[in-house]
Design a protein around this motif. Structure first.
Motif, short mmCIF file in Angstrom:
data_model
loop_
_atom_site.label_atom_id
_atom_site.label_comp_id
_atom_site.label_asym_id
_atom_site.label_seq_id
_atom_site.Cartn_x
_atom_site.Cartn_y
_atom_site.Cartn_z
N MET A 1 -7.77 5.46 -5.84
CA MET A 1 -6.84 5.61 -4.83
C MET A 1 -5.65 6.47 -5.38
O MET A 1 -5.21 5.94 -6.50
CB MET A 1 -6.48 4.15 -4.37
N THR A 2 -5.24 7.36 -4.73
CA THR A 2 -4.12 8.04 -5.09
C THR A 2 -2.73 7.28 -4.74
O THR A 2 -2.78 6.32 -4.07
CB THR A 2 -3.85 9.59 -4.26
N ASN A 3 -1.63 7.76 -5.36
CA ASN A 3 -0.44 7.04 -4.90
C ASN A 3 0.03 7.08 -3.63
O ASN A 3 0.57 6.28 -2.95
CB ASN A 3 0.76 7.83 -5.91
N ASP A 4 -0.26 8.30 -2.94
CA ASP A 4 0.00 8.37 -1.53
C ASP A 4 -0.92 7.32 -0.66
O ASP A 4 -0.23 6.71 0.37
CB ASP A 4 -0.31 9.88 -1.00
N GLU A 5 -2.04 7.35 -0.94
CA GLU A 5 -3.06 6.37 -0.18
C GLU A 5 -2.49 4.91 -0.61
O GLU A 5 -2.22 4.14 0.45
CB GLU A 5 -4.38 6.46 -0.80
N GLU A 6 -1.90 4.58 -1.62
CA GLU A 6 -1.53 3.21 -2.07
C GLU A 6 -0.39 3.01 -1.11
O GLU A 6 -0.09 1.87 -0.43
CB GLU A 6 -1.25 3.30 -3.49
N LEU A 7 0.41 3.96 -1.24
CA LEU A 7 1.81 3.64 -0.29
C LEU A 7 1.49 3.57 1.00
O LEU A 7 2.20 3.00 1.74
CB LEU A 7 2.89 4.86 -0.58
N LEU A 8 0.66 4.14 1.55
CA LEU A 8 0.16 4.13 2.91
C LEU A 8 -0.33 2.53 3.33
O LEU A 8 -0.20 2.04 4.33
CB LEU A 8 -0.82 5.40 3.41
N HIS A 9 -1.16 2.22 2.26
CA HIS A 9 -1.75 0.83 2.50
C HIS A 9 -0.69 -0.10 2.42
O HIS A 9 -0.39 -1.15 3.26
CB HIS A 9 -2.71 0.65 1.18
N ILE A 10 0.43 0.10 1.64
CA ILE A 10 1.66 -0.66 1.59
C ILE A 10 2.38 -0.67 2.68
O ILE A 10 2.72 -1.79 3.22
CB ILE A 10 2.43 -0.32 0.17
N GLU A 11 2.46 0.33 3.39
CA GLU A 11 3.20 0.14 4.76
C GLU A 11 2.35 -0.44 5.59
O GLU A 11 3.17 -1.04 6.68
CB GLU A 11 3.50 1.81 5.22
N ARG A 12 1.12 -0.30 5.60
CA ARG A 12 0.20 -1.14 6.68
C ARG A 12 0.45 -2.67 6.28
O ARG A 12 0.32 -3.40 7.37
CB ARG A 12 -1.28 -0.79 6.54
N VAL A 13 0.57 -2.93 5.19
CA VAL A 13 0.54 -4.47 4.58
C VAL A 13 2.05 -4.81 5.47
O VAL A 13 1.99 -5.92 5.98
CB VAL A 13 0.64 -4.73 3.19
N ILE A 14 3.11 -4.07 5.38
CA ILE A 14 4.45 -4.29 5.77
C ILE A 14 3.97 -4.41 7.46
O ILE A 14 4.51 -5.54 8.13
CB ILE A 14 5.66 -3.50 5.74
N ASP A 15 3.18 -3.65 8.08
CA ASP A 15 3.10 -3.63 9.70
C ASP A 15 2.57 -4.88 9.84
O ASP A 15 2.84 -5.56 10.59
CB ASP A 15 2.31 -2.43 9.90
N ARG A 16 1.45 -5.31 9.25
CA ARG A 16 0.61 -6.74 9.55
C ARG A 16 1.53 -7.81 9.28
O ARG A 16 1.27 -8.77 10.03
CB ARG A 16 -0.76 -6.43 8.49
N LEU A 17 2.08 -8.02 8.26
CA LEU A 17 3.05 -9.04 8.12
C LEU A 17 4.06 -9.18 9.04
O LEU A 17 4.43 -10.29 9.49
CB LEU A 17 3.65 -9.02 6.43
N ASP A 18 4.79 -8.07 9.49
CA ASP A 18 5.72 -8.15 10.49
C ASP A 18 5.18 -8.53 11.97
O ASP A 18 6.01 -9.39 12.39
CB ASP A 18 6.04 -6.54 10.73
#
Length: 67
Positions: A1-18
């Motif tokens: 997983m690239t750093n950009d992919e990881e950051l995208l996944h983290i943004e999705r985590v924020i969206d799901r938890l929100d």
């Protein structure tokens, strides 16, 4: 997983938890998720970091929800 992919996944985590915790301010969720993400900053295997971050953040956020 690239750093950009990881950051995208983290943004999705924020969206799901929100979505899951609408009574918690998004800024608070972002802070919890970014703190959890920073905890795993030095890990060598990055594939499971988003999953671990989501799990850790969800546990912390559940502690913020009034029972």
């Amino acid at each position: 997983m690239t750093n950009d992919e990881e950051l995208l996944h983290i943004e999705r985590v924020i969206d799901r938890l929100d979505t899951r915790y609408p009574d918690i301010a998004r800024e608070s969720i972002e802070e919890v998720v970014r703190s959890a993400h920073a905890h795993f900053a030095n890990g060598k295997v990055r594939d499971f970091v988003p999953l671990l971050v989501e799990r850790a953040a969800r546990e912390r956020i559940q502690g913020l929800v009034p029972s």
